[in-house]
Scaffold this motif. Structure first.
Motif, PDB file in Angstrom:
ATOM      1  N   UNK A   8       0.852  -1.186   0.000  1.00  0.00           N
ATOM      2  CA  UNK A   8       0.000   0.000   0.000  1.00  0.00           C
ATOM      3  C   UNK A   8       0.889   1.237   0.000  1.00  0.00           C
ATOM      4  N   UNK A   9       0.735   2.059  -1.040  1.00  0.00           N
ATOM      5  CA  UNK A   9       1.490   3.312  -1.156  1.00  0.00           C
ATOM      6  C   UNK A   9       2.999   3.088  -1.029  1.00  0.00           C
ATOM      7  N   UNK A  21      -8.304   1.409   3.535  1.00  0.00           N
ATOM      8  CA  UNK A  21      -8.426   1.723   2.118  1.00  0.00           C
ATOM      9  C   UNK A  21      -7.944   0.580   1.248  1.00  0.00           C
ATOM     10  N   UNK A  22      -7.767   0.830  -0.047  1.00  0.00           N
ATOM     11  CA  UNK A  22      -7.355  -0.230  -0.968  1.00  0.00           C
ATOM     12  C   UNK A  22      -5.885  -0.595  -0.792  1.00  0.00           C
TER      13      UNK A  22
END
Length: 393
Positions: A276-277, A311-312
């Motif tokens: 993620x990110x 979140x995703x």
């Protein structure tokens, strides 16, 4: 003479000694081709599977109001709360007034019941005395009627007088039945039971009013953080309407939806990673649903081993493709729709036909090749079956 001079050079050329002919060049042996080899080993071929994941709070709840009222105060979003702590406060005045009215109705019902019980005790003695008097009158009327029958048979009483005695008997029987029914109705206490039901109803109203007063404060069902508040001060909040959203932010869970055949191969030992990110953390399988949902996919729940945000995200794991003799994919050539490899034996390259079981990335699994065989990799251009080769270290 001239003819002789012309023939002289020819005779000298014919008599000149012949030069020795050069020996035939010997056939040269072909040069050995320098190659590198890999050892055929048995192993498992895997591939990386990527799937979309959604990071959500372990507990996420839309808390509804249990009573209707006007909003007096709310906690702002982002406030951490304990279990049972109030988040939305309704005006308590209407609930307190309803509770007082319910308590007053209960006191009135209890007073009516007490008065009826006291009346029951006083009426019981009077009804009992009436029943005893009616019984005495009934026995006397019965005895007079029997005597009248005997006198009528003896001719000492007129039939009209006997009819009067019979009427008196029937009147005494009716009075006795009425007195007995009044006493029985009193003992059954039908009116008293009705008053008792009224008291039970009043008590129920009190409990309901007390519960509504408690519901005037919409509380957190578990410890967490107020994510969103759906009402503002001064607005009216109806029963069952959404008041606020509460979630646990200290622990997130990742949900992945996979086809049943892929989800069935996953187990507690399957290593997962979540990206993620640009951040990547390990994850473990927490649970998975036994049956697919309406979307025909199985919900797989993962527990991240590091800090991520709601979140995703992207979930990654290794999937077993095949098991067998593993080789670099570049060691396998396709010739006339058949897979072949070149095995080094006795200083020569021998072509071996194999069955390509699976290929993933730079690795392949084949059948038809013994373990430990020395296989040429990479395969030089123009290599043919039986060519001499020299294996480089």
């Amino acid at each position: 003479m001239r003819r002789l001079l012309l023939l002289l050079p020819l005779l000298l050329f014919a008599c000149a000694p012949k030069k020795a002919e050069a020996p035939a060049q010997e056939a040269q042996a072909p040069l050995a081709l320098q190659v590198r080899v890999v050892e055929a080993k048995r192993g498992v071929l895997e591939r990386e599977v990527r799937a979309s994941a959604s990071l959500q709070a372990e507990r996420d709840s839309l808390v509804a109001a249990g009573a209707a009222g006007r909003v007096l105060k709310t906690l702002p979003a982002g406030t951490p709360v304990r279990a049972g702590e109030g988040v939305v406060y309704l005006d308590p005045a209407p609930f307190q007034e309803a509770l007082e009215a319910a308590r007053l109705n209960l006191r009135q019902a209890e007073a009516n019941l007490e008065r009826a019980r006291n009346q029951l005790l006083g009426n019981r003695a009077a009804l009992q005395a009436q029943l005893e008097a009616a019984k005495v009158q009934l026995e006397a009327a019965k005895r007079r009627y029997e005597e009248g029958q005997a006198l009528l048979q003896a001719g000492a009483l007129a039939p009209l007088d006997l009819k009067a005695l019979e009427a008196q008997l029937r009147q005494a029987q009716s009075a006795y039945e009425n007195a007995r029914e009044a006493l029985s109705r009193l003992e059954r206490a039908e009116d008293l039971r009705l008053l008792e039901l009224q008291v039970e109803g009043a008590r129920l109203q009190v409990r309901q009013a007390e519960r509504n007063l408690k519901e005037s404060v919409v509380r957190a069902p578990f410890a967490g953080e107020v994510v969103e508040v759906f009402v503002k001060e001064g607005e009216f909040l109806g029963t069952g309407s959404r008041a606020f959203r509460l979630a646990t932010t200290d622990r997130l869970l990742a949900k992945v939806y996979l086809p049943p055949e892929k989800a069935s191969a996953l187990g507690p030992e399957t290593p997962f990673t979540l990206r993620q990110n640009g951040q990547e953390v390990a994850a473990r399988l927490l649970r998975k649903s036994e049956l697919p949902g309406q979307n025909r996919l199985v919900e797989v729940v993962l527990e991240p081993q590091g800090a991520l945000l709601p979140g995703p995200a992207e979930a990654r794991y290794r999937e077993r493709v095949a098991e067998g003799v593993r080789l670099p994919a570049g060691a396998v050539r396709i010739q006339e729709s058949e897979a072949v490899v070149y095995r080094v034996e006795d200083g020569r390259a021998w072509e071996v036909r194999v069955r390509l079981v699976a290929q993933e990335g730079t690795q392949a699994v084949v059948e038809g090749l013994p373990e430990g065989a020395q296989v040429i990799y990479p395969v030089p251009e123009g290599l043919k079956d039986g060519d001499p080769v020299e294996v480089l270290p």
